[in-house]
Write a protein that holds these residues in place. Structure first.
Motif, PDB file in Angstrom:
ATOM      1  N   PRO A  15      26.446  43.044  46.876  1.00  9.67           N
ATOM      2  CA  PRO A  15      26.470  42.518  45.526  1.00  9.67           C
ATOM      3  C   PRO A  15      25.041  42.931  44.854  1.00  9.67           C
ATOM      4  CG  PRO A  15      27.118  40.635  47.197  1.00  9.67           C
ATOM      5  CD  PRO A  15      26.748  42.101  48.002  1.00  9.67           C
ATOM      6  N   GLU A  16      24.050  43.285  45.470  1.00  8.54           N
ATOM      7  CA  GLU A  16      22.665  43.623  45.129  1.00  8.54           C
ATOM      8  C   GLU A  16      22.851  45.149  44.288  1.00  8.54           C
ATOM      9  OE1 GLU A  16      20.151  41.649  44.893  1.00  8.54           O
ATOM     10  OE2 GLU A  16      21.509  40.359  45.874  1.00  8.54           O
ATOM     11  N   SER A  17      23.962  45.800  44.450  1.00 11.57           N
ATOM     12  CA  SER A  17      24.304  47.233  44.201  1.00 11.57           C
ATOM     13  C   SER A  17      24.459  47.669  42.558  1.00 11.57           C
ATOM     14  CB  SER A  17      25.363  48.059  44.957  1.00 11.57           C
ATOM     15  OG  SER A  17      26.445  47.423  44.458  1.00 11.57           O
ATOM     16  N   ASP A  18      24.796  46.308  42.065  1.00 16.05           N
ATOM     17  CA  ASP A  18      25.262  46.422  40.739  1.00 16.05           C
ATOM     18  C   ASP A  18      26.246  47.299  40.327  1.00 16.05           C
ATOM     19  OD1 ASP A  18      23.287  44.498  39.883  1.00 16.05           O
ATOM     20  OD2 ASP A  18      21.705  46.368  39.374  1.00 16.05           O
ATOM     21  N   ASP A  29      34.648  40.509  36.840  1.00 21.29           N
ATOM     22  CA  ASP A  29      33.428  39.806  37.281  1.00 21.29           C
ATOM     23  C   ASP A  29      33.090  40.262  38.691  1.00 21.29           C
ATOM     24  OD1 ASP A  29      32.418  39.179  34.592  1.00 21.29           O
ATOM     25  OD2 ASP A  29      33.450  37.514  34.766  1.00 21.29           O
ATOM     26  N   GLY A  30      32.103  40.080  39.165  1.00 19.82           N
ATOM     27  CA  GLY A  30      31.854  40.182  40.537  1.00 19.82           C
ATOM     28  C   GLY A  30      31.504  41.554  41.143  1.00 19.82           C
ATOM     29  N   ALA A  31      31.229  41.427  42.395  1.00 23.07           N
ATOM     30  CA  ALA A  31      30.638  42.736  43.258  1.00 23.07           C
ATOM     31  C   ALA A  31      31.621  43.654  43.239  1.00 23.07           C
ATOM     32  CB  ALA A  31      30.188  42.286  44.752  1.00 23.07           C
ATOM     33  N   GLY A  32      31.453  45.122  43.114  1.00 25.89           N
ATOM     34  CA  GLY A  32      32.250  46.074  42.912  1.00 25.89           C
ATOM     35  C   GLY A  32      32.963  46.676  44.281  1.00 25.89           C
ATOM     36  N   ILE A  33      33.793  47.660  44.334  1.00 24.99           N
ATOM     37  CA  ILE A  33      34.419  48.158  45.399  1.00 24.99           C
ATOM     38  C   ILE A  33      33.692  49.346  45.751  1.00 24.99           C
ATOM     39  CG2 ILE A  33      36.462  48.725  46.427  1.00 24.99           C
ATOM     40  CD1 ILE A  33      37.886  46.796  44.447  1.00 24.99           C
ATOM     41  N   GLU A  34      33.439  49.466  47.042  1.00 23.19           N
ATOM     42  CA  GLU A  34      32.828  50.833  47.612  1.00 23.19           C
ATOM     43  C   GLU A  34      34.032  51.986  47.487  1.00 23.19           C
ATOM     44  OE1 GLU A  34      31.279  50.683  51.352  1.00 23.19           O
ATOM     45  OE2 GLU A  34      29.699  49.240  50.843  1.00 23.19           O
ATOM     46  N   GLY A  35      33.463  53.226  47.198  1.00 25.94           N
ATOM     47  CA  GLY A  35      34.403  54.264  47.101  1.00 25.94           C
ATOM     48  C   GLY A  35      33.849  55.387  46.303  1.00 25.94           C
ATOM     49  N   ASP A  36      34.429  56.544  46.555  1.00 23.18           N
ATOM     50  CA  ASP A  36      34.037  57.860  45.719  1.00 23.18           C
ATOM     51  C   ASP A  36      34.072  57.710  44.453  1.00 23.18           C
ATOM     52  OD1 ASP A  36      32.955  58.910  48.308  1.00 23.18           O
ATOM     53  OD2 ASP A  36      35.278  59.677  48.629  1.00 23.18           O
ATOM     54  N   SER A  37      35.355  57.090  43.807  1.00 21.38           N
ATOM     55  CA  SER A  37      35.444  56.831  42.376  1.00 21.38           C
ATOM     56  C   SER A  37      34.985  55.476  42.037  1.00 21.38           C
ATOM     57  CB  SER A  37      37.156  57.116  42.319  1.00 21.38           C
ATOM     58  OG  SER A  37      37.853  56.146  42.841  1.00 21.38           O
TER      59      SER A  37
END
Length: 158
Positions: A15-18, A29-37
């Motif tokens: 969540p700190e990654s913006d 709204d909310g923390a994003g999802i990890e991924g190359d795209s």
């Protein structure tokens, strides 16, 4: 007519990654999802379903894998449009598709129509979107990430 199925899963980013949360071609709204795209699991599952139906491999065979891949940094809508172009180049057209998002958040219901419209516009056919949870089981149930399953029907153009 040919049918294909796709699946994708990603963990939520710190969540700190913006990192923004993208799902079904929309920001949420909310923390994003990890991924190359952009990590849009709904789009990634739909891409695999479309490519599978046409016998054209999967998302990795078209965009590659990793930070240096053709899909790195891309948004789902642009990726879907590229897939539809690829289908067209091989004599196929999307007919209909369905995507199920699996996870506790975000809540799909309030924006379902908007998400379906965005997916449908990118693919050029009706795309329905549903959502479910796993009742607390597994990584989607504990809130660690999201998954999606998609089915797509394509036709060979005359």
């Amino acid at each position: 007519m040919r049918i294909g199925q796709g699946f994708d899963a990603h963990r939520f980013a710190d969540p700190e990654s913006d990192r923004p949360l993208w799902l079904a071609c929309l920001p949420w709204d909310g923390a994003g999802i990890e991924g190359d795209s952009d990590g849009d699991v709904a789009v990634h599952a739909l891409i695999d379903a479309l490519l599978s139906a046409a016998g054209l491999g999967d998302i990795g065979s078209l965009f590659g894998v990793g930070a240096d891949s053709a899909g790195a940094g891309c948004h789902g809508e642009a990726m879907l449009r590229r897939v539809v172009s690829e289908l067209d180049a091989h004599g196929f057209a999307p007919v209909t598709a369905s995507v199920v998002v699996i996870g506790n958040r975000p809540k799909i219901g309030p924006r379902r129509a908007q998400a379906e419209a965005a997916l449908s516009a990118a693919v050029g056919c009706r795309v329905s979107l549903t959502a479910t949870t796993t009742d607390g089981m597994g990584f989607t149930g504990t809130g660690e990430g999201l998954a999606a399953i998609a089915n797509a029907l394509v036709t060979e153009k005359a």
